[in-house]
Design an enzyme around this catalytic site. Structure first.
Site, PDB file in Angstrom:
ATOM      1  N   ARG A  87      18.224  41.485  39.915  1.00 37.06           N
ATOM      2  CA  ARG A  87      18.078  40.043  40.135  1.00 37.06           C
ATOM      3  C   ARG A  87      16.610  39.664  40.311  1.00 37.06           C
ATOM      4  O   ARG A  87      16.172  38.597  39.878  1.00 37.06           O
ATOM      5  CB  ARG A  87      18.914  39.615  41.341  1.00 37.06           C
ATOM      6  CG  ARG A  87      20.401  39.594  40.978  1.00 37.06           C
ATOM      7  CD  ARG A  87      21.271  39.301  42.146  1.00 37.06           C
ATOM      8  NE  ARG A  87      20.956  38.008  42.730  1.00 37.06           N
ATOM      9  CZ  ARG A  87      21.367  37.660  43.945  1.00 37.06           C
ATOM     10  NH1 ARG A  87      22.036  38.530  44.684  1.00 37.06           N
ATOM     11  NH2 ARG A  87      21.090  36.469  44.418  1.00 37.06           N
TER      12      ARG A  87
ATOM     13  N   HIS B  31      18.569  31.624  53.098  1.00 34.81           N
ATOM     14  CA  HIS B  31      19.130  32.967  52.879  1.00 34.81           C
ATOM     15  C   HIS B  31      18.063  33.981  52.506  1.00 34.81           C
ATOM     16  O   HIS B  31      18.361  35.022  51.933  1.00 34.81           O
ATOM     17  CB  HIS B  31      20.206  32.914  51.776  1.00 34.81           C
ATOM     18  CG  HIS B  31      21.384  32.064  52.164  1.00 34.81           C
ATOM     19  ND1 HIS B  31      22.207  31.456  51.252  1.00 34.81           N
ATOM     20  CD2 HIS B  31      21.863  31.686  53.382  1.00 34.81           C
ATOM     21  CE1 HIS B  31      23.143  30.765  51.881  1.00 34.81           C
ATOM     22  NE2 HIS B  31      22.955  30.881  53.177  1.00 34.81           N
TER      23      HIS B  31
ATOM     24  N   CYS C 261      10.140  52.767  54.222  1.00 30.63           N
ATOM     25  CA  CYS C 261       9.245  52.000  55.086  1.00 30.63           C
ATOM     26  C   CYS C 261       7.939  52.764  55.303  1.00 30.63           C
ATOM     27  O   CYS C 261       7.965  53.927  55.708  1.00 30.63           O
ATOM     28  CB  CYS C 261       9.959  51.784  56.432  1.00 30.63           C
ATOM     29  SG  CYS C 261       8.930  50.965  57.639  1.00 30.63           S
TER      30      CYS C 261
ATOM     31  N   CYS D 144       7.659  53.263  59.677  1.00 29.24           N
ATOM     32  CA  CYS D 144       8.440  54.270  60.442  1.00 29.24           C
ATOM     33  C   CYS D 144       8.789  55.465  59.578  1.00 29.24           C
ATOM     34  O   CYS D 144       9.426  56.401  60.035  1.00 29.24           O
ATOM     35  CB  CYS D 144       9.700  53.625  61.019  1.00 29.24           C
ATOM     36  SG  CYS D 144      10.928  53.231  59.774  1.00 29.24           S
TER      37      CYS D 144
HETATM   38  C1  BV8 Z   1      27.290  34.302  59.036  1.00 25.13           C
HETATM   39  C2  BV8 Z   1      21.955  35.808  49.855  1.00 25.13           C
HETATM   40  C3  BV8 Z   1      27.729  35.018  61.260  1.00 25.13           C
HETATM   41  C4  BV8 Z   1      22.341  37.124  49.282  1.00 25.13           C
HETATM   42  C5  BV8 Z   1      24.011  34.607  50.355  1.00 25.13           C
HETATM   43  C6  BV8 Z   1      35.615  31.977  56.237  1.00 25.13           C
HETATM   44  C7  BV8 Z   1      35.394  30.620  56.423  1.00 25.13           C
HETATM   45  C8  BV8 Z   1      34.100  30.126  56.680  1.00 25.13           C
HETATM   46  C9  BV8 Z   1      33.014  30.999  56.751  1.00 25.13           C
HETATM   47  C10 BV8 Z   1      33.268  32.333  56.560  1.00 25.13           C
HETATM   48  C11 BV8 Z   1      34.541  32.830  56.301  1.00 25.13           C
HETATM   49  N1  BV8 Z   1      34.441  34.174  56.143  1.00 25.13           N
HETATM   50  C12 BV8 Z   1      33.159  34.549  56.293  1.00 25.13           C
HETATM   51  C13 BV8 Z   1      32.428  33.442  56.576  1.00 25.13           C
HETATM   52  C14 BV8 Z   1      31.027  33.363  56.827  1.00 25.13           C
HETATM   53  C15 BV8 Z   1      30.262  33.494  55.512  1.00 25.13           C
HETATM   54  C16 BV8 Z   1      30.728  32.458  54.512  1.00 25.13           C
HETATM   55  O1  BV8 Z   1      30.370  31.300  54.595  1.00 25.13           O
HETATM   56  N2  BV8 Z   1      31.531  32.932  53.518  1.00 25.13           N
HETATM   57  C17 BV8 Z   1      31.994  32.006  52.496  1.00 25.13           C
HETATM   58  C18 BV8 Z   1      32.042  32.746  51.145  1.00 25.13           C
HETATM   59  C19 BV8 Z   1      33.367  31.491  52.893  1.00 25.13           C
HETATM   60  N3  BV8 Z   1      28.894  33.222  55.864  1.00 25.13           N
HETATM   61  C20 BV8 Z   1      28.126  34.251  56.266  1.00 25.13           C
HETATM   62  O2  BV8 Z   1      28.481  35.402  56.303  1.00 25.13           O
HETATM   63  C21 BV8 Z   1      26.745  33.854  56.726  1.00 25.13           C
HETATM   64  N4  BV8 Z   1      26.488  34.488  57.994  1.00 25.13           N
HETATM   65  O3  BV8 Z   1      28.224  33.538  59.063  1.00 25.13           O
HETATM   66  O4  BV8 Z   1      26.941  35.120  60.084  1.00 25.13           O
HETATM   67  C22 BV8 Z   1      26.836  35.479  62.343  1.00 25.13           C
HETATM   68  C23 BV8 Z   1      26.296  34.550  63.234  1.00 25.13           C
HETATM   69  C24 BV8 Z   1      25.479  34.983  64.251  1.00 25.13           C
HETATM   70  C25 BV8 Z   1      25.160  36.361  64.373  1.00 25.13           C
HETATM   71  C26 BV8 Z   1      25.685  37.275  63.439  1.00 25.13           C
HETATM   72  C27 BV8 Z   1      26.518  36.836  62.416  1.00 25.13           C
HETATM   73  C28 BV8 Z   1      25.690  34.342  55.735  1.00 25.13           C
HETATM   74  C29 BV8 Z   1      25.851  33.605  54.426  1.00 25.13           C
HETATM   75  C30 BV8 Z   1      24.698  33.967  53.499  1.00 25.13           C
HETATM   76  C31 BV8 Z   1      25.181  34.969  52.477  1.00 25.13           C
HETATM   77  N5  BV8 Z   1      24.109  35.197  51.514  1.00 25.13           N
HETATM   78  N6  BV8 Z   1      23.000  34.850  49.526  1.00 25.13           N
HETATM   79  C32 BV8 Z   1      22.329  37.059  47.771  1.00 25.13           C
HETATM   80  O5  BV8 Z   1      22.061  35.991  47.173  1.00 25.13           O
HETATM   81  O6  BV8 Z   1      22.593  38.115  47.192  1.00 25.13           O
HETATM   82  S1  BV8 Z   1      25.171  33.447  49.922  1.00 25.13           S
HETATM   83  C33 BV8 Z   1      25.112  33.076  48.251  1.00 25.13           C
HETATM   84  O7  BV8 Z   1      25.989  31.948  48.098  1.00 25.13           O
HETATM   85  C34 BV8 Z   1      23.774  32.564  47.714  1.00 25.13           C
HETATM   86  O8  BV8 Z   1      22.769  32.425  48.698  1.00 25.13           O
HETATM   87  C35 BV8 Z   1      24.122  31.180  47.192  1.00 25.13           C
HETATM   88  O9  BV8 Z   1      23.061  30.328  47.221  1.00 25.13           O
HETATM   89  C36 BV8 Z   1      25.158  30.815  48.166  1.00 25.13           C
HETATM   90  C37 BV8 Z   1      25.970  29.621  47.916  1.00 25.13           C
HETATM   91  O10 BV8 Z   1      26.389  29.602  46.586  1.00 25.13           O
HETATM   92  P1  BV8 Z   1      25.855  28.366  45.701  1.00 25.13           P
HETATM   93  O11 BV8 Z   1      24.379  28.360  45.763  1.00 25.13           O
HETATM   94  O12 BV8 Z   1      26.562  27.128  46.110  1.00 25.13           O
HETATM   95  O13 BV8 Z   1      26.246  28.814  44.267  1.00 25.13           O
HETATM   96  P2  BV8 Z   1      27.681  28.681  43.596  1.00 25.13           P
HETATM   97  O14 BV8 Z   1      27.683  29.524  42.369  1.00 25.13           O
HETATM   98  O15 BV8 Z   1      28.748  28.888  44.644  1.00 25.13           O
HETATM   99  O16 BV8 Z   1      27.773  27.144  43.164  1.00 25.13           O
HETATM  100  C38 BV8 Z   1      26.922  26.666  42.153  1.00 25.13           C
HETATM  101  C39 BV8 Z   1      27.247  25.190  42.063  1.00 25.13           C
HETATM  102  O17 BV8 Z   1      26.364  24.598  41.118  1.00 25.13           O
HETATM  103  C40 BV8 Z   1      28.653  24.916  41.566  1.00 25.13           C
HETATM  104  O18 BV8 Z   1      29.194  23.841  42.301  1.00 25.13           O
HETATM  105  C41 BV8 Z   1      28.448  24.519  40.092  1.00 25.13           C
HETATM  106  O19 BV8 Z   1      29.407  23.550  39.682  1.00 25.13           O
HETATM  107  C42 BV8 Z   1      27.095  23.876  40.147  1.00 25.13           C
HETATM  108  N7  BV8 Z   1      26.298  23.988  38.923  1.00 25.13           N
HETATM  109  C43 BV8 Z   1      26.288  24.996  38.006  1.00 25.13           C
HETATM  110  N8  BV8 Z   1      25.352  24.741  37.063  1.00 25.13           N
HETATM  111  C44 BV8 Z   1      24.740  23.561  37.403  1.00 25.13           C
HETATM  112  C45 BV8 Z   1      25.343  23.080  38.592  1.00 25.13           C
HETATM  113  N9  BV8 Z   1      24.968  21.932  39.173  1.00 25.13           N
HETATM  114  C46 BV8 Z   1      23.972  21.226  38.588  1.00 25.13           C
HETATM  115  N10 BV8 Z   1      23.344  21.627  37.457  1.00 25.13           N
HETATM  116  C47 BV8 Z   1      23.709  22.782  36.836  1.00 25.13           C
HETATM  117  N11 BV8 Z   1      23.079  23.170  35.697  1.00 25.13           N
HETATM  118 ZN    ZN Z   2      10.504  51.003  59.324  1.00 28.56          ZN
END
Ligand code: BV8
Ligand code: ZN
Length: 305
Positions: A80, A131, A204, A207
């Site tokens: 990526r 993120h 790293c 460390c």
């Molecule tokens: C946390 C980095 C707790 C890595 C990413 C159940 C219910 C609710 C929440 C949860 C659940 N189960 C688990 C959770 C929590 C979870 C979550 O939300 N899960 C979701 C899937 C339900 N969240 C987490 O785990 C977060 N952390 O909750 O921690 C905690 C708290 C305190 C202490 C300890 C722990 C962490 C979330 C971050 C995860 N990392 N990315 C990587 O990228 O590899 S998330 C990943 O999804 C990307 O960052 C991305 O940006 C993000 C969101 O996706 P989108 O950007 O929206 O992309 P997507 O493809 O989905 O949509 C694209 C859109 O664009 C579409 O609508 C499409 O129609 C549109 N589109 C397409 N082309 C175009 C367009 N629009 C305009 N023009 C175009 N040309």
């Molecule tokens: Zn280290």
């Protein structure tokens, strides 16, 4: 409707009312997702052809996956990084960077880790990367604080050079076929995936023992505290918020998606820019004041004119 029939130019009436509101807005949030970078050539996560669909990606973006198979997770992220380095910001990234320079009370919250907003010249002070970034790396040892930013080395280590087929096409090392070729030892003559030796992965420099990991927020991990604090402070400081633009995101990932309702609670009108009007996630963006259907790269510059 086929994309040919889809208006990528916004209906006049909406445009005027939106632009009238934008011009008198002083506190504005833009929440960005993968759709903003789609027309730069980077795959989105959930849509057709999305990363999470063809790959075991959602499983790969977790601390557990890294502990289990750091080589595969690094192949995914190195790939990526490689893709992001070989594409360019598009007019939406540039238009947002320009608006950020012009409007003092404007802030961009980006879920994207692809580095395209910084490369488009978006002022760092008003760009919050929720993120993290593909180009930050940090030590995976909990006690070591080693962090590196702006690491654009591609491949990040020689062992992660992107494998190519015999006719030179780059193989995405995490697609199922590539995995099978390695796991099931299918001696597919044109898919040669090197076994990765931990010793060849980035380590790293401080460390010495810790493996370096991508500086992104994985599922189950908290978002960067300093970023969250900056945003809370910005929201606190705003007596009211005039507008939140939800651009190219399925608004399904929390806590990022929660900013839409937080902004609405402070009076914000909601504008959604999305390729797909049916992708109305539960996050409340359905109560929007404007919906502009089409490619963000075409629509966003028009909105800010
Ligand atoms: C946390 C980095 C707790 C890595 C990413 C159940 C219910 C609710 C929440 C949860 C659940 N189960 C688990 C959770 C929590 C979870 C979550 O939300 N899960 C979701 C899937 C339900 N969240 C987490 O785990 C977060 N952390 O909750 O921690 C905690 C708290 C305190 C202490 C300890 C722990 C962490 C979330 C971050 C995860 N990392 N990315 C990587 O990228 O590899 S998330 C990943 O999804 C990307 O960052 C991305 O940006 C993000 C969101 O996706 P989108 O950007 O929206 O992309 P997507 O493809 O989905 O949509 C694209 C859109 O664009 C579409 O609508 C499409 O129609 C549109 N589109 C397409 N082309 C175009 C367009 N629009 C305009 N023009 C175009 N040309
Ligand atoms: Zn280290």
């Amino acid at each position: 409707a086929s994309t040919a029939a889809r208006p990528s130019v916004v209906p006049e009436k909406d445009l005027e009312s939106f632009q009238a509101h934008l011009s008198k807005s002083t506190r504005i949030i833009a929440l960005l997702g993968a759709g903003v970078s789609a027309s730069s050539g980077l795959p989105t996560f959930r849509g057709a052809g999305g990363l999470w669909r063809t790959h075991a990606a959602q499983q790969l973006a977790t601390p557990e996956a890294f502990a289990r198979d750091p080589g595969l997770v690094w192949q995914f992220y190195n790939y990526r990084r490689h893709m992001a380095l070989n594409v360019k910001p598009n007019p939406a990234h540039y238009a947002l960077a320009e608006l950020a320079r012009k409007k003092e009370g404007f802030i961009t919250l980006s879920q994207n880790v692809d580095g395209l907003s910084p490369r488009a010249g978006h002022p760092a002070s008003s760009l919050k990367l929720l993120h993290g970034s593909l180009f930050d790396v940090k030590c995976s040892d909990f006690f070591c604080k080693y962090t590196e930013v702006d690491n654009y080395t591609d491949p990040i280590v020689p062992a992660l050079a992107i494998p190519t087929t015999s006719d030179g096409d780059e193989i995405d090392p995490t697609t199922n076929s590539a995995r099978q070729a390695r796991d099931l030892d299918i001696s597919d003559e044109n898919v040669d995936l090197p076994e990765l030796d931990l010793a060849h992965l980035p380590h790293c420099p401080t460390c010495k023992t810790g493996l370096l990991r991508p500086g992104v927020v994985w599922f189950g991990e908290a978002l960067p505290v300093n970023v969250m604090d900056d945003i809370e402070e910005w929201i606190e400081k705003s007596k009211t918020i005039d507008l939140i633009m939800v651009i190219g995101t399925s608004a399904r990932v929390y806590p990022a998606a929660a900013y839409v309702d937080q902004a609405r609670e402070k009076g914000a009108r909601v504008a959604v820019i999305n390729m797909d009007k049916n992708d109305i996630p539960a996050s409340g963006v359905y109560k929007r004041d404007w919906f502009f259907e089409g490619d963000a790269a075409k629509i966003v510059p028009e909105l800010f004119k």
